[in-house]
Scaffold this motif. Structure first.
Motif, PDB file in Angstrom:
ATOM      1  N   GLU A  90      28.845 -14.074 -39.172  1.00 46.23           N
ATOM      2  CA  GLU A  90      28.004 -14.584 -38.544  1.00 46.23           C
ATOM      3  C   GLU A  90      28.648 -15.229 -37.419  1.00 46.23           C
ATOM      4  N   ILE A  93      27.795 -13.078 -34.009  1.00 45.14           N
ATOM      5  CA  ILE A  93      26.761 -13.033 -33.181  1.00 45.14           C
ATOM      6  C   ILE A  93      26.705 -14.689 -32.305  1.00 45.14           C
ATOM      7  N   LEU A  94      26.953 -15.586 -33.084  1.00 49.80           N
ATOM      8  CA  LEU A  94      27.197 -16.764 -32.415  1.00 49.80           C
ATOM      9  C   LEU A  94      27.994 -16.718 -31.083  1.00 49.80           C
ATOM     10  N   ARG A  97      26.519 -14.756 -28.194  1.00 49.15           N
ATOM     11  CA  ARG A  97      25.696 -15.518 -27.546  1.00 49.15           C
ATOM     12  C   ARG A  97      26.227 -16.480 -26.602  1.00 49.15           C
ATOM     13  N   ARG A 107      11.362 -14.288 -29.146  1.00 49.20           N
ATOM     14  CA  ARG A 107      11.088 -13.571 -30.409  1.00 49.20           C
ATOM     15  C   ARG A 107       9.559 -13.267 -30.638  1.00 49.20           C
ATOM     16  N   ARG A 135      13.126 -19.273 -27.908  1.00 47.75           N
ATOM     17  CA  ARG A 135      14.161 -20.158 -28.617  1.00 47.75           C
ATOM     18  C   ARG A 135      15.383 -20.398 -27.908  1.00 47.75           C
ATOM     19  N   TYR A 142      23.852 -26.340 -33.047  1.00 49.20           N
ATOM     20  CA  TYR A 142      24.491 -24.924 -33.338  1.00 49.20           C
ATOM     21  C   TYR A 142      26.033 -25.001 -32.669  1.00 49.20           C
ATOM     22  N   ASP A 249      15.157 -21.155 -34.940  1.00 48.20           N
ATOM     23  CA  ASP A 249      15.655 -20.633 -35.912  1.00 48.20           C
ATOM     24  C   ASP A 249      15.086 -20.732 -37.062  1.00 48.20           C
ATOM     25  N   GLU A 279      18.192  -7.390 -30.691  1.00 50.80           N
ATOM     26  CA  GLU A 279      18.373  -7.210 -32.298  1.00 50.80           C
ATOM     27  C   GLU A 279      17.257  -7.367 -33.033  1.00 50.80           C
TER      28      GLU A 279
HETATM   29  C1  IPM Z   1      19.053 -15.833 -36.263  1.00 55.34           C
HETATM   30  C2  IPM Z   1      20.167 -15.898 -37.499  1.00 55.34           C
HETATM   31  C3  IPM Z   1      21.499 -16.467 -36.951  1.00 55.34           C
HETATM   32  C4  IPM Z   1      21.054 -18.028 -36.497  1.00 55.34           C
HETATM   33  C5  IPM Z   1      22.815 -16.536 -37.987  1.00 55.34           C
HETATM   34  C6  IPM Z   1      22.987 -15.197 -38.448  1.00 55.34           C
HETATM   35  C7  IPM Z   1      23.852 -17.339 -37.261  1.00 55.34           C
HETATM   36  O1  IPM Z   1      19.669 -16.750 -38.383  1.00 55.34           O
HETATM   37  O2  IPM Z   1      19.613 -15.140 -35.347  1.00 55.34           O
HETATM   38  O3  IPM Z   1      18.039 -16.365 -36.422  1.00 55.34           O
HETATM   39  O4  IPM Z   1      20.968 -19.023 -37.089  1.00 55.34           O
HETATM   40  O5  IPM Z   1      20.674 -18.104 -35.307  1.00 55.34           O
END
Ligand code: IPM
Ligand code: MG
Length: 359
Positions: A90, A93-94, A97, A107, A135, A142, A249, A279
């Motif tokens: 995970e 992706i964090l 970003r 979204r 979002r 986070y 989220d 994604e």
């Molecule tokens: C999302 C996912 C991610 C988040 C995870 C995978 C870190 O749940 O993209 O919504 O919490 O942002």
């Protein structure tokens, strides 16, 4: 003809299968002469860890930085959950970003006419629903510091995180949301927890100040607990919603399920220059990985968002969206959207049906 420089980061689980189909769709448009493609692949997530010892290997990050847009599959691999947090999939992706400044996450949660039945809510509650959740993606609890698990004097362990937003961060995501609302029905709902949390009191204040710059947009505020409830009670009251990283989220997963399947929902994560990562909002689904069962439509629709937001190719984006609508109308369904009378197909066949529908 312009050349689109795209990094393809397929990731873990179903990631490779679904991105393969999105790539096939992009390649079809390229064959039709809409653009030229320069695709470069790199390992990310658990796959990055296995190949290079890190979920976001240096080469992958460098490629992502050098590209105009990133097509991302999914990351997550239970078999790596024993690793320390910074090595877990995970983090890829964090890390992307944060490193790329992708602060604006769009979204859309749209109910396709054929899928109203697939929702757990009554069809009349969800049919025609079309919500855009905006979002914030690089701040909040986070990323706030300090965070950790510490030992207290009495020997107890204590976990802590920091919820924090400065007004610049709030204002820039607010502007994205107001501008998105201006292109839709001009209603924006800002979601916070201003009755309890200082961070979100500031959020509400800044959104209210911003509204003065957008006199044509009707701004409303809602507490997050109520928003979670209203999404189930009457989702069609919402058009654009804007909220922080953590609330977004949670609410985006909730909204996705109203549409019938999380396998249908695309997303865009943008920086201030419309560079973006695209994604599906679902995860790596290890239980069905490699079985040709996953729904590739969310990733294919993410590719459409990429053409729209990062490349300004609105007609090409619409061509993909129309092709997806067409295959649903033709009755094709992966297992997650199976319905009476529909023809059950796998990942590849679904992707091929979209390619065929592009003509
Ligand atoms: C999302 C996912 C991610 C988040 C995870 C995978 C870190 O749940 O993209 O919504 O919490 O942002
Ligand atoms: Mg999530």
């Amino acid at each position: 003809m312009s050349t689109l420089n795209i990094a393809v980061l397929a990731g873990d689980g179903i990631g490779p299968e679904i991105t393969e189909q999105a790539v096939a769709v992009l390649e079809r448009l390229s064959e039709q002469g809409q653009f030229a493609l320069n695709l470069e692949h790199a390992a990310v997530g658990g796959a990055g860890y296995r190949a290079k010892g890190h979920p976001l290997p240096e080469g992958t990050l460098a490629l992502a930085k050098a590209s105009q847009a990133i097509l991302f599959g999914s990351v997550g691999d239970f078999s790596l959950d024993h690793l320390s947090r910074e090595l877990r999939p995970e983090q890829a992706i964090l890390g992307l970003r944060k490193a790329l400044g992708l602060f604006a996450n769009l979204r859309p949660a749209v109910v396709f006419p054929e899928l109203g039945h697939a929702s757990t809510l009554k069809p009349e509650i969800v049919s025609g629903m079309d919500i855009l959740i905006v979002r914030e993606l690089t701040g909040d609890i986070y990323f706030g510091q300090p965070r950790g698990i510490r030992r207290l004097e009495n020997g107890d362990r204590e976990g802590f995180d920091t919820m924090v937003y400065n007004e610049t961060e709030i204002r820039r995501i607010g502007r994205v949301a107001f501008e998105a609302a201006a292109k839709r029905s001009r209603r924006l709902c800002s979601v916070d927890k201003a009755n309890v949390l200082e961070t979100t009191q500031l959020w509400r204040d800044v959104m209210t100040e911003l509204a003065a710059d957008y006199p044509n947009i009707e701004l409303s505020h809602m507490y997050v607990d109520n928003a979670a409830m209203q999404l189930l009670k009457n989702p069609k009251q919402f058009d654009v919603m804007v909220t922080g990283n953590m609330f977004g989220d949670i609410l985006s997963d909730e909204a996705s399920m109203l549409t019938g399947s999380i396998g249908m929902l695309a997303s865009a994560s943008l920086d201030s220059n419309n560079k973006g990562l695209y994604e599906p909002i679902h995860g790596s689904a290890p239980d069905i990985a490699g079985q040709d069962k996953a729904n590739p439509l969310a990733t294919i629709l993410s590719a459409a968002m990429m053409l729209r937001y990062s490349f300004g190719l609105e007609a090409s984006a619409q061509a993909i969206e129309q092709a997806v609508s067409k295959v649903l109308a033709q009755g094709y369904a992966t297992a997650d959207i199976q319905r009476p009378g529909a023809q059950l197909v796998g990942t590849k066949a679904m992707g091929q049906a979209v390619v065929a529908a592009l003509g």
